[in-house]
Design an enzyme around this catalytic site. Structure first.
Site, short mmCIF file in Angstrom:
data_model
loop_
_atom_site.label_atom_id
_atom_site.label_comp_id
_atom_site.label_asym_id
_atom_site.label_seq_id
_atom_site.Cartn_x
_atom_site.Cartn_y
_atom_site.Cartn_z
N ASN A 27 0.81 -1.23 0.00
CA ASN A 27 0.00 0.00 0.00
C ASN A 27 0.84 1.28 0.00
O ASN A 27 0.60 2.19 -0.79
CB ASN A 27 -0.99 -0.01 1.17
CG ASN A 27 -0.32 -0.21 2.51
OD1 ASN A 27 0.75 -0.81 2.62
ND2 ASN A 27 -0.95 0.31 3.55
N GLY A 79 2.03 -5.60 7.47
CA GLY A 79 0.98 -6.28 6.71
C GLY A 79 -0.17 -6.68 7.59
O GLY A 79 -0.43 -6.07 8.63
N SER A 80 -0.85 -7.73 7.20
CA SER A 80 -2.07 -8.14 7.90
C SER A 80 -1.76 -8.79 9.24
O SER A 80 -0.69 -9.37 9.45
CB SER A 80 -2.86 -9.13 7.04
OG SER A 80 -2.21 -10.39 7.00
N THR A 81 -2.73 -8.72 10.14
CA THR A 81 -2.59 -9.34 11.45
C THR A 81 -2.46 -10.86 11.33
O THR A 81 -1.69 -11.49 12.06
CB THR A 81 -3.77 -8.96 12.35
OG1 THR A 81 -3.74 -7.53 12.57
CG2 THR A 81 -3.70 -9.66 13.69
N VAL A 131 -1.11 -12.70 8.93
CA VAL A 131 0.26 -13.07 8.56
C VAL A 131 1.23 -12.69 9.66
O VAL A 131 2.17 -13.43 9.99
CB VAL A 131 0.66 -12.41 7.22
CG1 VAL A 131 2.12 -12.72 6.89
CG2 VAL A 131 -0.25 -12.90 6.11
N GLY A 132 1.01 -11.54 10.28
CA GLY A 132 1.89 -11.10 11.36
C GLY A 132 1.89 -12.06 12.54
O GLY A 132 2.93 -12.29 13.17
N GLU A 165 4.06 -4.39 12.34
CA GLU A 165 3.06 -3.32 12.20
C GLU A 165 1.92 -3.89 11.38
O GLU A 165 2.08 -4.16 10.19
CB GLU A 165 3.69 -2.09 11.54
CG GLU A 165 2.91 -0.82 11.81
CD GLU A 165 2.03 -0.44 10.65
OE1 GLU A 165 0.81 -0.69 10.74
OE2 GLU A 165 2.55 0.10 9.67
N CYS A 202 -3.21 1.23 6.83
CA CYS A 202 -3.50 0.62 8.13
C CYS A 202 -4.06 1.63 9.11
O CYS A 202 -4.79 1.27 10.04
CB CYS A 202 -2.24 -0.03 8.69
SG CYS A 202 -0.82 1.10 8.75
#
Length: 490
Positions: free
Chosen positions: A154, A231-233, A235-236, A253, A287
């Site tokens: 993004n 990135g996304s939660t 994947v995080g 993040e 985000c």
């Protein structure tokens, strides 16, 4: 875009080359589908070489005079400035950025590089008093070694470089894996600029793999001691589990479900302007974007009317036109996901007060009214969709804002700044802004989230600390008496 094809290579061991993976990755323009270029993807062997190269080069890089390291980062600042027009065009074409957003992103990149240029000169140690007679305690700040960085699509250039620049400046080697949808703006253009700035060969590597072929090797490889991911939660959480198992440090993040609270004493026009900016900047693909707008019942109807009317004036379409504010989403899957959430929210009782439409990857803005339980309020939209929620009072607004597993950003509008601050303190979030909107980032300020929005902080001294470690070295200047001293062993 004449230089794009020159950047469709992996950058490993200081060389630009095709990967040895089994995939041809085609990169397209999300607005019109034009094929911009293609990569031969990196293999596990390529990633292994990249990490080993970074490890080897880092040993010498850590010994380089701090003023020289700072000078290289300053040269990078100059290159980002002089190549702004080229970088803006790349962001528009590859990531669907509007002209305004692309320029904001370059400003962020320049700012974090300039701040990182100060880090080599701020890595001094300390001498601390000791409990032991004749002892000197020294603390040395040192690079962690090698950092693995995984970037998003993004704000691809900035959200990669906010880890790359501090990591390099503090004496580390780096392996960067950009998002496969933005491999140039999130990866190889950074290598191109840092190479020109004078970074040693092999220190900074960029790999563009097919995840299905390489799996979790970016995190599981034994060389990196820190993994930085944006990135996304979902994947995080997976990355955090790997780091925990392997005793690596994660910097994460992740997602957000950010709320704007509009209290009954707020300046309504100012709040509406903040909602417009905070929701629709980069089509809501940030985000920090506003997802929920919580408005006191006394202002609710007027706010909704003004917000709808102002949103109708926003230009939607081709991001190459300088007055376009909402351009394409990154891919068709995002459009379909968002439209599905809107239909679910309608079935749950939400009302659509501004109905958009999909035109390819371009999604015209939607505004819904409803409760905090509808799908568009519960889920991070990551697109141009806002849900406006009515609240009874200040306490109700705080409860609604906190009723989310996320805690990244937010905003509060009030006629009293101090009242706004007191409400802001009660929101469980890493960042929140009074009489402003939620999309803020600055190079000197702590940036990061609470709860499911992440671990760690970027910005200023915090970035310096995230990518370094401290070593305690004590010096005994006179003989130390101990229980095993000869006098006690007669």
């Amino acid at each position: 875009m004449s230089n794009y094809s020159k950047l469709t290579k992996n950058y490993i061991s200081g060389e630009w080359r095709d990967g040895t993976g089994n995939t041809e990755l085609k990169v397209d323009n999300p607005y019109n589908g034009e094929i911009l270029g293609q990569f031969k993807t990196a293999s596990i062997d390529d990633i292994n070489e990249a990490y080993e190269s970074a490890k080897k080069a880092q040993i010498e890089w850590a010994k380089v005079n701090p003023f020289e390291r700072s000078s290289i980062m300053e040269k990078a600042v100059q290159l980002f400035q002089s190549r702004r027009e080229e970088l803006v065009e790349l962001l528009i074409k590859e990531s669907g950025s509007s002209y305004i957003k692309a320029n904001v992103e370059i400003d962020f990149v320049i700012a974090i590089t300039r701040e990182a240029a100060s880090f080599p000169l701020r890595m001094g140690g300390e001498i601390i008093p000791s409990l032991v007679a004749g002892k000197e305690n020294r603390l040395y700040r040192k690079p962690v070694g090698v950092v693995g960085i995984i970037g998003p699509f993004n704000f691809p250039m900035y959200l990669s470089h906010r880890s790359v620049a501090p990591a390099l400046a503090t004496g580390n080697g780096v392996v960067l894996k950009p998002d496969s949808q933005t491999p140039v703006t999130g990866g190889t253009i950074l290598a191109n600029i840092m190479e020109e700035a004078g970074i040693p060969k092999g220190l900074f590597n960029v790999v563009v793999p097919n995840r299905k072929e390489v799996g979790d090797i970016m995190m599981e490889h034994p060389v990196p001691r820190v993994i930085s991911f944006t990135g996304s939660t979902e994947v995080g959480r997976h990355i955090g589990e790997i780091c925990g198992r392997l005793i690596k440090k994660p910097i994460l993040e992740l997602g957000g479900n950010n709320a704007l609270i509009v209290l009954e004493d707020a300046d309504i026009d100012r709040a509406v302007n903040s909602a417009l900016f905070g929701k629709f900047m980069h089509n809501g693909q940030i985000c920090m974007s506003l997802n929920r707008i919580v408005v006191h019942e006394k202002l609710y109807d007027e706010f909704v009317e003004k917000f709808v009317n102002l949103t109708k004036k926003v230009k939607v379409g081709n991001p190459e036109e300088k007055d376009t504010l909402i351009g394409p989403l990154i891919n068709k899957r995002s459009v379909e996901r968002i439209l599905g959430d809107i239909e679910t929210a309608k079935s749950q009782g939400a009302k659509v007060v501004l109905e958009g439409k999909a035109d390819g990857n371009v999604l015209y803005p939607y505004i819904l009214t409803g409760t905090n339980e509808v799908a568009t309020a519960q889920n991070e939209m990551f697109g141009p969709v806002a849900t406006v929620i009515k609240c009874k009072d200040e306490e109700d607004a705080i409860q609604i804002a906190n009723d989310s597993p996320y805690g990244l950003s937010g905003a509060v509008h009030s006629g009293s700044v101090e009242r706004g601050v007191e409400v802001a303190k009660q929101i469980v979030t890493g960042m929140i802004h009074v009489n402003d909107q939620s999309v803020n980032d600055e190079p000197l300020i702590a940036f990061g989230g609470e709860k499911d929005s992440g671990i760690g902080r970027f910005g200023g001294i915090r970035s310096l600390h995230e990518f370094t470690t401290e070593q305690w070295i004590s010096v005994q200047t006179e003989e130390r008496e101990s229980p095993y001293h000869a006098n006690y062993l007669k």
